[in-house]
Design a protein around this motif. Structure first.
Motif, mmCIF file in Angstrom:
data_model
loop_
_atom_site.group_PDB
_atom_site.id
_atom_site.type_symbol
_atom_site.label_atom_id
_atom_site.label_comp_id
_atom_site.label_asym_id
_atom_site.label_seq_id
_atom_site.Cartn_x
_atom_site.Cartn_y
_atom_site.Cartn_z
ATOM 1 N N LEU A 194 -8.802 45.808 25.773
ATOM 2 C CA LEU A 194 -10.174 46.291 25.791
ATOM 3 C C LEU A 194 -10.780 46.257 24.394
ATOM 4 O O LEU A 194 -10.201 46.798 23.443
ATOM 5 C CB LEU A 194 -10.186 47.726 26.323
ATOM 6 N N SER A 195 -11.934 45.638 24.276
ATOM 7 C CA SER A 195 -12.655 45.692 23.005
ATOM 8 C C SER A 195 -13.419 47.003 22.932
ATOM 9 O O SER A 195 -13.856 47.550 23.954
ATOM 10 C CB SER A 195 -13.620 44.511 22.886
ATOM 11 N N MET A 196 -13.572 47.513 21.729
ATOM 12 C CA MET A 196 -14.267 48.778 21.535
ATOM 13 C C MET A 196 -15.686 48.730 22.111
ATOM 14 O O MET A 196 -16.204 49.715 22.631
ATOM 15 C CB MET A 196 -14.304 49.085 20.039
ATOM 16 N N GLU A 197 -16.306 47.568 22.032
ATOM 17 C CA GLU A 197 -17.681 47.413 22.475
ATOM 18 C C GLU A 197 -17.855 47.597 23.987
ATOM 19 O O GLU A 197 -18.975 47.804 24.470
ATOM 20 C CB GLU A 197 -18.207 46.040 22.061
ATOM 21 N N LYS A 198 -16.747 47.501 24.741
ATOM 22 C CA LYS A 198 -16.812 47.655 26.197
ATOM 23 C C LYS A 198 -16.799 49.128 26.629
ATOM 24 O O LYS A 198 -17.138 49.445 27.778
ATOM 25 C CB LYS A 198 -15.628 46.931 26.850
ATOM 26 N N LEU A 199 -16.426 50.005 25.736
ATOM 27 C CA LEU A 199 -16.300 51.420 26.105
ATOM 28 C C LEU A 199 -17.587 52.025 26.670
ATOM 29 O O LEU A 199 -17.533 52.788 27.644
ATOM 30 C CB LEU A 199 -15.803 52.236 24.909
ATOM 31 N N PRO A 200 -18.765 51.720 26.108
ATOM 32 C CA PRO A 200 -19.985 52.307 26.686
ATOM 33 C C PRO A 200 -20.251 51.876 28.125
ATOM 34 O O PRO A 200 -20.877 52.621 28.893
ATOM 35 C CB PRO A 200 -21.092 51.783 25.750
ATOM 36 N N GLU A 201 -19.778 50.689 28.522
ATOM 37 C CA GLU A 201 -19.946 50.247 29.910
ATOM 38 C C GLU A 201 -19.056 51.046 30.855
ATOM 39 O O GLU A 201 -19.401 51.281 32.017
ATOM 40 C CB GLU A 201 -19.620 48.757 30.035
ATOM 41 N N ILE A 202 -17.915 51.446 30.363
ATOM 42 C CA ILE A 202 -16.971 52.224 31.173
ATOM 43 C C ILE A 202 -17.397 53.701 31.188
ATOM 44 O O ILE A 202 -17.497 54.323 32.237
ATOM 45 C CB ILE A 202 -15.537 52.078 30.616
ATOM 46 N N ASN A 203 -17.608 54.245 30.015
ATOM 47 C CA ASN A 203 -18.167 55.590 29.803
ATOM 48 C C ASN A 203 -17.650 56.627 30.804
ATOM 49 O O ASN A 203 -18.428 57.218 31.575
ATOM 50 C CB ASN A 203 -19.693 55.522 29.868
ATOM 51 N N PRO A 204 -16.362 56.899 30.813
ATOM 52 C CA PRO A 204 -15.790 57.820 31.797
ATOM 53 C C PRO A 204 -16.109 59.283 31.481
ATOM 54 O O PRO A 204 -16.448 59.634 30.352
ATOM 55 C CB PRO A 204 -14.293 57.560 31.663
ATOM 56 N N ASP A 205 -15.967 60.116 32.498
ATOM 57 C CA ASP A 205 -16.147 61.560 32.297
ATOM 58 C C ASP A 205 -14.934 62.187 31.630
ATOM 59 O O ASP A 205 -15.058 63.181 30.907
ATOM 60 C CB ASP A 205 -16.389 62.245 33.644
ATOM 61 N N HIS A 206 -13.760 61.613 31.904
ATOM 62 C CA HIS A 206 -12.504 62.093 31.306
ATOM 63 C C HIS A 206 -11.716 60.895 30.798
ATOM 64 O O HIS A 206 -11.739 59.827 31.420
ATOM 65 C CB HIS A 206 -11.641 62.839 32.332
ATOM 66 N N ILE A 207 -11.011 61.092 29.700
ATOM 67 C CA ILE A 207 -10.094 60.065 29.191
ATOM 68 C C ILE A 207 -8.721 60.695 28.996
ATOM 69 O O ILE A 207 -8.581 61.690 28.275
ATOM 70 C CB ILE A 207 -10.567 59.470 27.849
ATOM 71 N N LEU A 208 -7.717 60.132 29.677
ATOM 72 C CA LEU A 208 -6.328 60.465 29.366
ATOM 73 C C LEU A 208 -5.891 59.443 28.330
ATOM 74 O O LEU A 208 -5.895 58.238 28.605
ATOM 75 C CB LEU A 208 -5.439 60.390 30.609
#
Length: 326
Positions: free
Chosen positions: A251-265
């Protein structure tokens, strides 16, 4: 060597058993179902079974008393069946200790160190009469089989996701512990059901992501390794959820906003990489970060764990992480 001894002793044992049968036929107890002579403990101890497994076929003679377990999840499955290994590996390649969640049940077990396919001296010195190996040790099957009968197990899958229940049932068949497996699975399923209901009552439809931070990259895990989250506990998967073709998706860091989860383990294996991530605006704007819903998890349990003991603890931790307000 051990298999040769079993083969050489079998004719002698057979003669002894024949003589015993002739001498005791008149007073021997009868089988309640067939009326034929019931098997003696001596007869049962020398019966042979052929086990088909990931690396081929193995003949197991009698009931193994000294079993070597070459992966932490094999230890978990064995203990849940009420079978204690005589020798076993530690929690992973970078530690000398047994998995912390299994330690209290491992008194008296010989620690043979982490195993590779080229160095089996510690297994040989432990003198097992059965070796249980994972599929990663499959190439060492021939060499291991020279030490003792060896069964190589690969995690079974359902729809591409690793299925501990199926794997557990396979091992139960190898160790002749089928009823114990059924009871353990039933107990786990009831616990998972109650946990699922509790989590849903608190977080509703909030999404949960499993993220691993390594020194090289970010890794987004789907249901292949974590069916416990998305099936057993019914958690909502975030967008861009990896399919089960691979263990994880880089996963590239730039993809995180598209995923944008409510919780991260989050499984962190690189403080440097994580610190770099935390300094970015991308990270700080994620919903999970804003809500203080980023939950650290443990490597031994959450990455090496696979089985009823590990998964039961994962349930406990997930309930606590997702239902306790930070």
């Amino acid at each position: 060597m051990m298999k040769q001894l079993v083969r050489k002793s079998t004719p002698i044992l057979a003669l002894m058993l024949t003589a015993t049968l002739l001498m005791t036929a008149c007073g021997k107890p009868q089988s309640p179902t067939t009326g034929s002579p019931a098997a003696t403990p001596a007869q049962e101890s020398v019966k042979s079974r052929t086990i088909k497994h990931f690396a081929g076929e193995t003949v197991i003679t009698g009931k193994p008393q000294k079993i070597a377990a070459l992966n932490p999840w094999l230890i978990d499955l064995m203990l849940a069946l009420g079978v204690k290994p005589s020798s076993a590996v530690p929690a992973g390649p970078d530690t000398k200790d047994f998995s912390w969640y299994l330690k209290d049940k491992m008194a008296g077990v010989t620690n043979i160190g982490w195993q590779s396919e080229t160095n089996f001296e510690s297994i040989l010195s432990a003198a097992p009469d059965l070796i249980l190996a994972n599929d990663g040790m499959g190439k060492g099957f021939d060499q291991l089989s020279k030490i003792a009968p060896t069964v190589v197990l690969k995690p079974e899958e359902t729809d591409g996701a690793k299925d501990w229940r199926k794997t557990f049932t396979v091992l139960a068949g190898v160790l002749e512990k089928d009823e114990e497996a059924k009871k353990a699975i039933a107990a786990y399923d009831e616990k998972a059901k109650q946990a699922k209901e509790k989590i849903a009552s608190v977080i509703g439809n909030e999404s949960v992501m499993f993220l691993r931070v390594t020194s090289k990259e970010l890794r987004y895990y789907g249901a292949k390794n974590y069916d416990i989250l998305y099936k057993d506990l019914g958690l909502k998967a975030p967008p861009l959820f990896p399919d089960n073709k691979a263990t994880f998706a880089p996963l590239s860091m730039e993809k995180l906003p598209e995923i944008n989860p409510d919780h991260i383990l989050i499984l962190n294996e690189s403080n440097e990489k994580l610190d770099e991530l935390k300094k970015t605006a991308i990270w700080s704007q994620l919903k999970a970060v804003k809500k203080n819903q980023v939950h650290p998890v443990d490597y031994d349990l959450w990455f090496q764990g696979f089985g009823p003991t590990a998964y039961s603890l994962m349930i406990d931790e997930t309930v606590k992480m997702l239902t306790t307000k930070q």
